[in-house]
Scaffold this motif. Sequence first.
Motif, PDB file in Angstrom:
ATOM      1  N   UNK A   1     -10.178   2.026  -1.164  1.00 49.61           N
ATOM      2  CA  UNK A   1      -9.942   0.857  -0.318  1.00 49.61           C
ATOM      3  C   UNK A   1      -8.593   0.224  -0.637  1.00 49.61           C
ATOM      4  N   UNK A   2      -8.315   0.055  -1.913  1.00 49.21           N
ATOM      5  CA  UNK A   2      -7.032  -0.531  -2.305  1.00 49.21           C
ATOM      6  C   UNK A   2      -5.882   0.389  -1.932  1.00 49.21           C
ATOM      7  N   UNK A   3      -6.069   1.695  -2.124  1.00 50.19           N
ATOM      8  CA  UNK A   3      -4.999   2.631  -1.788  1.00 50.19           C
ATOM      9  C   UNK A   3      -4.631   2.564  -0.312  1.00 50.19           C
ATOM     10  N   UNK A   4      -5.594   2.221   0.527  1.00 52.52           N
ATOM     11  CA  UNK A   4      -5.299   2.090   1.954  1.00 52.52           C
ATOM     12  C   UNK A   4      -4.151   1.131   2.215  1.00 52.52           C
ATOM     13  N   UNK A   5      -4.109   0.034   1.487  1.00 53.65           N
ATOM     14  CA  UNK A   5      -3.008  -0.917   1.647  1.00 53.65           C
ATOM     15  C   UNK A   5      -1.690  -0.356   1.167  1.00 53.65           C
ATOM     16  N   UNK A   6      -1.738   0.397   0.082  1.00 51.84           N
ATOM     17  CA  UNK A   6      -0.522   1.049  -0.423  1.00 51.84           C
ATOM     18  C   UNK A   6      -0.033   2.072   0.596  1.00 51.84           C
ATOM     19  N   UNK A   7      -0.972   2.794   1.208  1.00 59.73           N
ATOM     20  CA  UNK A   7      -0.626   3.793   2.212  1.00 59.73           C
ATOM     21  C   UNK A   7       0.090   3.154   3.394  1.00 59.73           C
ATOM     22  N   UNK A   8      -0.401   2.017   3.857  1.00 54.89           N
ATOM     23  CA  UNK A   8       0.225   1.342   5.001  1.00 54.89           C
ATOM     24  C   UNK A   8       1.665   0.971   4.679  1.00 54.89           C
ATOM     25  N   UNK A   9       1.868   0.282   3.568  1.00 56.98           N
ATOM     26  CA  UNK A   9       3.221  -0.138   3.194  1.00 56.98           C
ATOM     27  C   UNK A   9       4.101   1.071   2.884  1.00 56.98           C
ATOM     28  N   UNK A  10       3.547   2.055   2.195  1.00 61.25           N
ATOM     29  CA  UNK A  10       4.309   3.251   1.854  1.00 61.25           C
ATOM     30  C   UNK A  10       4.719   4.056   3.072  1.00 61.25           C
ATOM     31  N   UNK A  11       3.850   4.109   4.066  1.00 61.01           N
ATOM     32  CA  UNK A  11       4.177   4.840   5.291  1.00 61.01           C
ATOM     33  C   UNK A  11       5.359   4.214   6.009  1.00 61.01           C
ATOM     34  N   UNK A  12       5.384   2.896   6.069  1.00 60.77           N
ATOM     35  CA  UNK A  12       6.525   2.217   6.691  1.00 60.77           C
ATOM     36  C   UNK A  12       7.800   2.462   5.894  1.00 60.77           C
ATOM     37  N   UNK A  13       7.701   2.404   4.569  1.00 58.61           N
ATOM     38  CA  UNK A  13       8.873   2.654   3.727  1.00 58.61           C
ATOM     39  C   UNK A  13       9.356   4.096   3.893  1.00 58.61           C
ATOM     40  N   UNK A  14       8.420   5.041   3.918  1.00 56.23           N
ATOM     41  CA  UNK A  14       8.795   6.449   4.110  1.00 56.23           C
ATOM     42  C   UNK A  14       9.528   6.621   5.441  1.00 56.23           C
TER      43      UNK A  14
END
Length: 110
Positions: A64-77
């Motif tokens: 669940x927490x990683x989902x938030x990292x994924x969202x921000x990381x996807x935009x950064x990528x």
Amino acid sequence: MSVLRSVVLFVLAALAEIGGAWLVWQGWREHRGVLWIAAGVLALGAYGFVATFQPEAHFGRILAAYGGVFVAGSLAWGMVADRFRPDRYDVIGAALCLLGVAVIMYAPRG
């Protein structure tokens, strides 16, 4: 130290998952070939192992927490790899997701 370790593991997981998905995308949609797809599959497999090193014992909480990292990381990528320019709503949404990560993972629990 466990918070720092957890954050580093989230970053590594994001690099593996987002990078792997991007490689598959490039291989298939951009017609770069099967080697790009294979590299993506390997990176996605590596992502599956990274979460197992998180200090937190509960899979649901980690994912669940990683989902938030994924969202921000996807935009950064997208900004780095594809010259995507997020608008203010993308930035606000990513910030809210990262706030959610902080609450889920690092709030004091009794």
